[in-house]
Design an enzyme around this catalytic site. Structure first.
Site, mmCIF file in Angstrom:
data_model
loop_
_atom_site.group_PDB
_atom_site.id
_atom_site.type_symbol
_atom_site.label_atom_id
_atom_site.label_comp_id
_atom_site.label_asym_id
_atom_site.label_seq_id
_atom_site.Cartn_x
_atom_site.Cartn_y
_atom_site.Cartn_z
ATOM 1 N N ASP A 240 30.884 27.178 42.946
ATOM 2 C CA ASP A 240 30.396 27.410 41.592
ATOM 3 C C ASP A 240 30.785 28.835 41.193
ATOM 4 O OD1 ASP A 240 28.664 27.429 39.142
ATOM 5 O OD2 ASP A 240 27.877 25.594 40.015
ATOM 6 N N HIS A 263 34.145 29.196 40.271
ATOM 7 C CA HIS A 263 34.218 29.015 38.820
ATOM 8 C C HIS A 263 34.398 30.337 38.089
ATOM 9 C CE1 HIS A 263 31.963 24.866 38.995
ATOM 10 N NE2 HIS A 263 33.066 24.896 39.722
#
Length: 431
Positions: A240, A263
């Site tokens: 993430d 991310h």
């Protein structure tokens, strides 16, 4: 001589009774605790920890912490090297402490239980929690191992048939001031690796945070409602956001961070569930991103209010990034589509400067802003983004974005304030 033998014979049953009842062990532990109090070093082993990775050492850590916290002098809670200390429950290490400074020195490994049933539904969000501690340092070069594989397999993002439930954050800091976390390895967290919440004057340095790129919701460093945070010289590989910057974060400086997979560096999401968000004074400097989903990102839900302003992303190198520069005021991470709403978190005074590298998608720059609350004061300066492998020219998208040039701006995102897919011209400067 006969008298001595008589004394030994008389004492033998008493000694046997003490051994069988554990009294001698308790006395030895009390002696170790006294020695710890005198030296200022409170080792888990002195409080009954096994360090074999099988027996639960959560109580030993709690007891060592309580003793160190009550010490009138600077105290060190020591997790000895070469051992694995199993913590099969939530461990809460709370202040305020009597000592002006307490240090948790992790030289070995603190490992979470692989059994999800060890967490009750009353508190599934935490594993190791520090709360209301001033002058706290966590260091030592050791490992915090969240043992997250079982949690990932049972995530609704991996198995759509399962209900969505929270999972623990490996290391949480709540209401701490003058906090230092440095030289640690945090691996395979159940969900977020480290969370900084409601803290002031924080330094995070020399951290290695690692989880597979496929692990769900495993943000590296999560920061919210905190002021005066510095993140330097960290390597983050997650499934993430490498760093997620949430509501209430002010005066944050991030530098010398390597990110990927993950991310990217994200501000948000902000304004979810029609909430108010306030973020300001954010600088992200000298960051390298490799193979990440996003690079420099700001994301907000529709329907929110408040602001994200005075933000600088600069001196960034990107390799094979999907969305190198992105502002998204219509972010939606829900099973059902989010409906269009009339309000939004205001995004303003954002600078993207000295950013170069490669993108794997055409849209190197996406400024997708709210029709009712357009982004404004967006500055792009010296941007050089090219398609990975030379596969054509990169492009950009502008919607409701008021941007301006500062010196030489490459690529120029749009020739008007509301235009899509303009071709990007890159500079000839080599990567």
């Amino acid at each position: 001589m006969a008298s001595t033998r008589l004394q030994l014979v008389f004492l033998a049953p008493i000694i046997a009774l003490l051994v069988s009842s554990g009294a001698l062990g308790a006395a030895a532990m009390a002696g170790s605790s006294l020695a710890a109090a005198q030296s200022g070093v409170f080792s888990l082993d002195s409080y009954g920890a096994r360090g074999d990775g099988t027996h639960d050492d959560a109580q030993a850590l709690s007891n060592a912490w309580k003793a160190a916290c009550a010490s009138p002098r600077p105290a060190v809670v020591l997790v000895p090297g070469g051992k694995r200390y199993l913590l099969s429950e939530v461990v809460k290490l709370s202040g305020p402490c009597r000592s002006a400074s307490v240090t948790l020195t992790v030289q070995g490994t603190l490992v979470a239980s692989p059994n999800r049933a060890d967490w009750s539904d009353r508190d599934r969000r935490h594993w190791i929690v520090f709360r209301a501690v001033d002058g706290l340092t966590v260091n030592g070069g050791g490992v915090i191992d969240g043992n997250g594989e079982t949690w990932w397999k049972n995530s609704c993002k991996i198995n759509k048939a399962l209900p969505c439930k929270e999972a623990p954050t490996a290391l949480s800091f709540h209401y701490c001031t003058s906090l230092r976390v440095q030289d640690l390895k945090i691996v395979n967290s159940q969900q977020i690796h480290m969370s900084i919440e409601d803290c002031t004057n924080v330094q995070l340095a020399g951290l290695s945070i690692t989880a597979p790129g496929t692990s769900p919701n495993t943000d590296g460093i999560h920061i919210t409602r905190s002021n005066g945070v510095q993140v330097t010289n960290c390597k983050i590989k997650t499934g993430d956001d490498c760093i997620s910057i949430e509501n209430g974060t002010h005066n944050l400086h991030v530098s010398q961070v390597v990110c990927g997979p993950g991310h990217g560096i994200s501000i948000g999401s902000l304004g979810d569930d029609d909430s108010r968000a306030e973020v300001s004074g954010i600088t992200v400097d000298s960051v390298r991103l490799y193979g990440t989903t996003n690079g420099a990102r700001i994301k907000t839900y529709q329907g929110g209010s408040g602001y994200a302003r005075d933000i600088t992303f600069q001196n960034m190198v990107m390799g094979g990034v999907k969305n190198p520069i992105i502002i998204d005021q219509s972010y939606c991470d829900r099973a059902k589509p989010c409906r269009e709403q009339g309000s939004a978190v205001e995004v303003s005074n954002v600078v993207f400067r000295n950013i170069r590298g490669t993108t794997v998608t055409k849209d190197a720059i996406k400024l997708s802003c709210s029709r009712n609350a357009p982004c404004h004061g967006i500055t792009l300066q010296n941007i050089d983004l090219r398609m990975e492998g030379g596969n054509g020219a990169a492009e950009s998208t502008c919607q409701n974005a008021k941007w301006r040039k500062a010196g030489t701006v490459l690529p120029q995102p749009c020739t008007s304030q509301n235009e899509t897919r303009r071709q990007v011209a890159a500079t000839e400067q080599p990567l």
